[in-house]
Write an enzyme that holds these catalytic residues in place. Structure first.
Site, PDB file in Angstrom:
ATOM      1  CB  SER A   1      30.896  -6.554  59.638  1.00  0.00           C
ATOM      2  OG  SER A   1      31.764  -7.223  58.739  1.00  0.00           O
TER       3      SER A   1
ATOM      4  NE  ARG B   1      33.386 -15.007  60.742  1.00  0.00           N
ATOM      5  CZ  ARG B   1      32.306 -14.924  60.505  1.00  0.00           C
ATOM      6  NH1 ARG B   1      31.202 -15.742  60.568  1.00  0.00           N
ATOM      7  NH2 ARG B   1      32.122 -13.921  59.508  1.00  0.00           N
TER       8      ARG B   1
END
Lengths: 637, 256
Positions: free
Chosen positions: A284, A330
């Protein structure tokens, strides 16, 4: 074909409310006369099916797993965003909207994103009411954490199993409606074609994966919530069964495919350990709240991490992006990891890894809080790598994770085929060229619980679809097309396995259409993919028959679709002469290596329409206007 | 590593099954158990034989698809681990490994290692939910829940529905699965209005599906990949007893 985004007029804060009022309703007594087919039972599909059934429609829901509870949404770990501002840290619907448009590098549709931010607030309430055990503070109030790409804490979570708990909430709502007789569930059933009658989506062709029996199901609207296509790359964080078949077959029946080249590469996955590897495991993103990312400063440094002193470490995210640091979004964190590995500073067996180090956090907070926050993730890491992350830093590397591309949909989430709605990861709608963490769960549930039930009603009330029967020529035609394809796959009887082809396709896509692309590599891929596809149809081997549970056959049909889609991904990446979000064309970058957008020429959604086997697809453009979040260079420094 | 596998092969629900022996060479200790089966299947396909059918999907220990008896133990020798998260380093070189599907009357074999677990879905459909209509919920913080309660609920809510508890139980009981859901919802304020009705309906459905009764062997707790405690069964029994004493059959009264 033209693209009409159907964005309602008026100020952005009022669009959805106004549209909801203006949309037509179906009389409660008439709803039961309409059937809606929902394909997929993840967060989007299960919530849509349950809600449509609650409203009174007859619903048929289909999934390829043995139970709707196993959809891949279950694997989402970190959390779900909502603009609740419970932390009083300056969050608002507008800020979530702003962060998402900026995070997507200005390649998403403002109106959709605003609506998503607006609905996010209701999603949390809905899920709490269902009994989803979100993390709580000692006072009993909901807890939040922060996530990449945001400077506020707006992420709600249930340990590291948020997707699981949200999906089980939707699944339980689905089962409730199944028991009430409103939904007929078809598990172990795969959609293999779309039935289009008089230009409208009216049904699907399915294969019962246990008996092999083909069937036609008809209805007044079809909703696809079938997830993303990251498995085209072979190695990805997606569940093995995640596939593009439903959306791809719909594409071949007339639904435009938007932005296929936008594939999110997640920065925190466990690195590849061998050629046998079947998938990659995500750790995660929430780990980056407490973990610090670093590599040795020196190239080829083979010392163990504890032997590398502080001043010989490069905390490259903190160095390059001081204000966001380890919480950089990201795409940026992934590219930065690739860069340091390309420089020869990567760690681990193949040099394709960076450290995610919890030593500082453990020193500061003690082991127990870390165990409470991330215990199950640490355990998972230890199982896979045989290393204890409480003692040595984790090794991570980027991996294919989520596809922002998908079938083009208008504001009503309807594709270019009237009556065909596409929700969740299967559509292209909300994330632009990059998705912020904890936004996928938000979109799946917003689409399923709140948006599509309203827009499907509007469609049924306005279009008044006339009854059709399974004997219709289009339905029979679609069924025959599926039969022929199955017979063809089983008849090749070549020498190479489906997996061997899939691995080769995946490597091609990763090398030439992965974290960084250039015109040369993409042109090369566009030449090699058709050749490999040709070989597939000449030389693949699929044992068994079509009249039984045949997992090899299932896989073969999906991989055949990945070949066609993979080619489209490269074509889309090649035509977009700019860098934006995850689409990093090496020719277009700033002197310090950041993505360089070209808003003058590429501020549009690229939607491709199918023109037949071996034909070049046709490019349609939906221009994007940025009225509320002004086009600006994205900076996380 | 080199291994000898004995795998249960059964072409269909009514076909006779048998153990078939396969020799595996050069297995990497870093492979997961399912990756080892993938490798076997690629060999079988290349030889024109049918691969071994088994359920799997996420391969991250969370979807609950995979599961098989490995040397007689559900999900194999590692505690708290689903088959997809079991790695070959857990076995010695030269190991002989027996692989079979879950064995329980309520989980009929579909093919090879694949079983039908839809009985679990029907148990949830009987009452494993909170009846909440979409779109009318109060603010999330309007229902404060003590942290300890929500943590305890989460401990059981994380059940993945894989069926290991049933497969491990000498009686083929689904009590841990059913108890986990009853406990999850029973610990939260949202779950109270339907608590009695839920306990009655879910327990009845569990019996109707052909699962056996619980006689507290505790094997389920040992086999559970999420290490869910057998305390969930005690809670289920408590709720069921209370519901039988107090609640009418269908429209349960609110718990006090």
């Amino acid at each position: 074909m033209t693209l009409d985004s159907a964005i309602p007029s008026g100020p952005i804060e009022q669009k959805w409310d106004r549209h909801r009022f203006e949309m037509k309703l179906v009389n409660p007594a008439n709803k039961r006369k309409h059937t809606v087919l929902v394909v997929g039972s993840g967060l989007a599909g299960a919530s849509a099916a349950a809600t449509l059934s609650e409203l009174g429609y007859r619903v048929k829901c289909f999934c390829f797993q043995d139970s709707p509870r196993r959809a891949h949404s279950i694997a989402a770990q970190g959390g779900i965003n909502a603009a609740k501002n419970y932390q009083n840290d300056g969050d608002s619907i507008f800020r979530l909207f702003y962060d998402t448009v900026k995070g997507g590098d200005f390649r998403s549709r403002e109106a959709n994103v605003y609506r998503l931010a607006q609905i996010s607030v209701n999603i949390i309430d809905q899920c709490v009411a269902q009994g989803v055990p979100f993390a709580r503070e000692y006072g009993g109030l909901l807890a939040n954490r922060s996530f990449g790409g945001a400077q506020v804490s707006r992420t709600f979570y249930a340990r590291g199993q948020t997707g699981q708990q949200l999906l089980l909430g939707a699944y339980q709502a689905l089962e409730k409606q199944i028991a009430a007789g409103g939904i007929t569930m078809y598990p172990r059933t795969e959609m293999l074609d779309l039935v289009v009658i008089d230009g409208r989506a009216r049904g699907i062709v399915t294969r019962d994966l246990v008996t092999g029996a083909l069937d036609v199901h008809l209805g007044d609207a079809v909703v696809l919530g079938t997830g993303g296509y990251g498995n085209a790359f072979y190695l990805s964080t997606n569940a093995k069964g995640s596939n593009a078949t439903a959306i791809w077959r719909a594409h071949k029946r007339g639904a435009a495919f938007a932005n296929p080249c936008y594939t999110q590469i997640h920065p925190t996955c466990i690195p590849v350990s061998g050629h046998y590897q079947s998938k990659l495991t995500l750790m995660s993103e929430s780990l980056r709240n407490d973990g610090r990312v670093w590599v040795p400063k020196r190239q080829g440094d083979t010392r163990t991490p504890d032997q590398i002193p502080e001043n010989e470490r490069d905390y490259y995210l903190e160095r390059r992006y001081p204000s966001f640091g380890n919480l950089a979004p990201r795409d940026i964190a992934s590219r930065a990891a690739k860069q340091v590995c390309d420089e020869g500073r990567g760690v681990g067996p193949y040099g394709l890894g960076v450290y995610l180090d919890f030593a500082d956090a453990i020193k500061r907070l003690g082991e127990q809080p870390i165990r409470e926050r991330y215990g199950n993730l640490f355990e998972m890491y230890q199982r896979i790598t045989d290393e204890n992350p409480y003692v040595v830093p984790m090794r991570i590397y980027p991996a294919v994770h989520y596809t922002m591309g998908g079938l083009w949909v208008d504001y009503n989430l309807m594709s270019t085929i009237p009556g065909l709605f596409v929700i969740g990861e299967a559509n292209f709608s909300d994330h632009g060229a990059n998705r912020l963490g904890a936004s996928a769960l938000m979109q799946g549930l917003a689409d399923g619980y709140f948006i599509v039930p309203a827009t499907v009603s509007n469609y049924i009330a306005s279009a008044r679809p006339a009854p059709v029967t399974a004997g219709h020529a289009e339905a029979r035609g679609a069924m025959e097309a599926v039969e022929q394809r199955t017979t063809r796959l089983l008849g090749v009887k070549g020498r190479r396995t489906v997996d061997a082809f899939h691995r080769e396709l995946g490597k091609l896509l990763w090398d030439d259409c992965g974290m960084a692309r250039d015109a040369e590599g993409l042109s090369r891929a566009l030449a090699s993919i058709p050749a490999l596809r040709e070989e597939f149809w000449q030389n693949v081997t699929v044992p068994g028959s079509g009249a039984e549970l045949n997992q090899g056959l299932e896989k073969a049909a999906r991989v055949a679709d990945f070949f066609e889609l993979g080619e489209l991904m490269c074509r889309d990446a090649l035509h977009r002469d700019e860098s934006c979000g995850v689409h990093f064309r090496e020719e277009y970058q700033t002197p310090d290596g950041e993505a360089l957008r070209d808003d003058e020429h590429f501020a549009y959604v690229a939607a491709w329409s199918w023109r037949g086997e071996g034909q070049e697809p046709c490019l349609l453009k939906e221009p994007l206007d940025f009225e509320y979040v002004h086009l600006a260079t994205r900076s996380y420094k | 590593m080199n291994l000898t596998l004995h795998i249960w092969r059964q072409a269909g629900p009514d076909a006779p099954g048998k153990m078939v022996e396969y020799a595996m060479r050069d297995v990497s200790p870093d492979m997961s158990f399912l990756e080892m089966l993938d490798a076997l299947n690629e060999d079988l396909i290349a030889r024109g034989e049918m691969p071994v059918a088994f359920d799997h999907d996420c391969r991250e220990g969370i979807c609950g698809s995979c599961g098989m008896m490995i040397n007689g133990v559900a999900h194999g020798p590692m505690k708290g681990t689903a088959t997809c998260q079991l790695h070959m380093r857990s076995f010695p070189d030269g190991a002989v490994i027996h692989v079979e599907p879950w064995r329980a009357r309520a989980f009929p074999v579909v093919k090879d290692l694949v079983v039908n677990r839809s009985a679990f879905d029907r148990i949830i459909a009987a009452g494993g939910f909170v009846s909440e209509r979409t779109g009318a919920a109060p603010d999330g913080n309007a229902i404060p829940i003590p942290k300890d309660d929500v943590e305890a609920a989460m401990d059981v809510a994380q059940c993945i529905g894989c069926g290991a508890c049933v497969a491990a139980c000498p009686n083929g009981s689904a009590s841990l699965f059913t108890g986990a859901k009853i406990t999850h919802l029973g610990l939260l304020p949202q779950g109270q209005p339907e608590r009695n009705r839920r306990a009655r309906a879910m327990v009845r459905q569990m019996d109707a599906e052909g699962f056996g009764g619980c006689s507290l062997y505790g094997e389920c707790q040992e086999a559970c990949p999420k290490e869910i405690s057998i305390a969930a069964i005690a809670r289920m029994n408590g709720d069921y007893l209370r519901a039988t004493l107090r609640g009418p059959a269908v429209n349960g009264t609110a718990a006090s």
